[in-house]
Design a protein around this motif. Structure first.
Motif, short mmCIF file in Angstrom:
data_model
loop_
_atom_site.label_atom_id
_atom_site.label_comp_id
_atom_site.label_asym_id
_atom_site.label_seq_id
_atom_site.Cartn_x
_atom_site.Cartn_y
_atom_site.Cartn_z
N LYS A 10 36.80 63.72 26.35
CA LYS A 10 37.58 62.90 27.27
C LYS A 10 36.67 61.94 28.04
O LYS A 10 35.61 62.37 28.50
N HIS A 44 44.17 61.74 26.42
CA HIS A 44 44.07 63.06 27.03
C HIS A 44 43.53 62.97 28.45
O HIS A 44 43.95 63.71 29.33
N TYR A 128 49.75 68.17 26.47
CA TYR A 128 48.38 67.89 26.02
C TYR A 128 48.04 68.50 24.65
O TYR A 128 47.54 67.82 23.75
N MET A 132 46.72 66.89 20.99
CA MET A 132 45.46 67.33 20.37
C MET A 132 45.71 67.79 18.94
O MET A 132 44.91 67.52 18.04
N ASP A 135 45.90 64.70 16.85
CA ASP A 135 44.56 64.14 16.59
C ASP A 135 43.97 64.78 15.35
O ASP A 135 43.44 64.10 14.45
N GLN A 150 38.29 75.35 24.09
CA GLN A 150 39.28 74.67 23.24
C GLN A 150 39.83 75.56 22.13
O GLN A 150 40.64 75.11 21.31
N1 TRP Z 1 40.86 68.81 24.49
C1 TRP Z 1 39.50 68.54 24.14
C2 TRP Z 1 38.63 68.82 25.40
O1 TRP Z 1 39.08 68.81 26.49
C3 TRP Z 1 39.28 67.11 23.68
C4 TRP Z 1 40.03 66.82 22.43
C5 TRP Z 1 41.17 66.09 22.29
C6 TRP Z 1 39.69 67.28 21.12
N2 TRP Z 1 41.55 66.01 20.98
C7 TRP Z 1 40.68 66.75 20.24
C8 TRP Z 1 38.68 68.09 20.63
C9 TRP Z 1 40.65 67.03 18.87
C10 TRP Z 1 38.66 68.38 19.27
C11 TRP Z 1 39.65 67.86 18.40
O2 TRP Z 1 37.48 69.02 25.26
#
Ligand code: TRP
Ligand code: AMP
Length: 331
Positions: A10, A44, A128, A132, A135, A150
């Motif tokens: 982030k 995020h 959130y 993720m 992603d 995570q």
């Molecule tokens: N949520 C993760 C963090 O706070 C950041 C993140 C967002 C992430 N999308 C992702 C990490 C996809 C790995 C894969 O660190």
């Protein structure tokens, strides 16, 4: 098909030593084995209020840090999440696949909503993990290297991917989580019972990748230690020293046993002095490169353009398949 790695940070400030040891540093090694996508996850970041000016600078700072630690843009696609709108689209769809109960169990939401209270927490903060999951699933990711905070989010991603596949037919690759044995959770130097975090109230607890040598020395010399003396590794009995030893291990490559041996009969003062020097030495070239990119932000632009185009190409194709599977829009 080549194995694919996806991860992100982030843009809420310069990365700290915890981000570096828990995530970025592993990526530098893994970039030689995988096709890589490294995202700057600005959508995020805005799940808690951000100042727009800081966001722009923070976004470039993460790009600078990615390059400074040794990610090679010839090997990796480095891009900004909000520049690939398919993330938002699939994030919405994942929100229709996830259950409220599953999201409510996420410890990050529980922690982050504690301060202002649940009633006043943003819907985006709650959703959130759906973004993720999007992603990760967009790219047929096979491996997600992250710090241990995570883990739960990656497990939810696997669950949502499987649920979608079961419902609508095979669409997503189900990714694996990659967590290091030591270093997945670096603790604050000032409050060793809390993880090192950008939001630590005590600035002395967190070493930033752009801290100068004297600041690093000052923070390490003030680091909290445990009540009994001796440089021995014991996570439960001596959590503060175990944390400092883990940092030492990552900075030098020495094993924990070698570190114990090296400091047999020595006190915390000697150990901290030595730790400060190895951290300063390890971070100096990184800090210098970050400074270079801060002064020459145009050097980052080509990298981010190229990363965005490569990511969009893949994401667009995947979203066509997702819409088709779900019967969204016309043929
Ligand atoms: N949520 C993760 C963090 O706070 C950041 C993140 C967002 C992430 N999308 C992702 C990490 C996809 C790995 C894969 O660190
Ligand atoms: P964030 O800055 O929250 O976006 O985190 C980016 C990456 O760093 C994620 O993979 C996190 O799991 C990891 N990370 C964050 N804090 C720590 C920490 N204190 N120790 C180890 N890894 C961390």
């Amino acid at each position: 098909m080549q194995d694919l790695l996806f991860s992100g940070v982030k843009p809420t400030g310069m990365p700290h030593l915890g981000n570096y040891i828990g995530a970025l540093r592993q990526w530098v090694t893994l970039q030689h084995e995988y096709e890589c996508y490294f995202c700057i996850v600005d959508l995020h970041a805005i799940t808690v209020p951000q100042d727009p000016k800081n966001m722009r600078q923070g976004t470039l700072d993460i790009a600078a840090a990615y390059l400074a630690v040794g990610l090679d843009p010839k090997r990796c696609n480095i891009f900004i999440q909000s520049e690939v709108p398919e993330h938002t689209e699939l994030g919405w769809i994942m929100g229709t696949i996830a259950k409220m109960g599953e999201m409510e169990r996420m410890t990050q939401f529980k922690d982050k909503s504690k301060k202002g209270g649940r009633e006043r927490s943003g819907l985006g903060l709650f959703a959130y993990p759906a973004l993720m999951a999007a992603d990760i699933l967009l790219y047929d990711t096979t491996i997600v290297p992250v710090g241990d905070d995570q883990t739960q989010h990656v497990e939810l991603t696997r669950l949502l991917g499987k649920r979608f596949n079961d419902h609508f037919g095979p669409t997503f690759t189900i990714p694996e989580l990659l967590i290091q044995k030591h270093g997945a959770r670096i603790m604050s130097l000032a409050h060793p019972e809390q993880k090192m975090s950008k939001s630590d109230e005590s600035k002395n607890g967190v070493i930033m990748l752009d801290d100068d040598a004297d600041t690093i020395r000052h923070k390490i010399m003030r680091a909290v230690t445990d009540s009994d003396s001796g440089i021995t590794y014991h996570e439960e009995k001596k959590p503060a020293v175990a944390n400092l030893m883990t940092i030492y291990h990552h900075m030098t490559g020495e094993t924990l046993e070698q570190i114990e041996k090296r400091f047999t009969g020595k006190g915390y003062g000697d150990f901290k002095k030595s730790l400060a020097e190895v951290v300063v030495e390890h971070l100096a070239p990184i800090t210098k490169k970050i400074k270079h990119y801060r002064e020459h932000p145009q050097d980052l632009m080509n990298v981010l353009d190229h990363g965005r185009d490569a990511a969009r190409h893949v994401a667009r194709e995947k979203m066509k398949l997702v819409r088709d599977r779900m019967g969204l829009g016309r043929n």
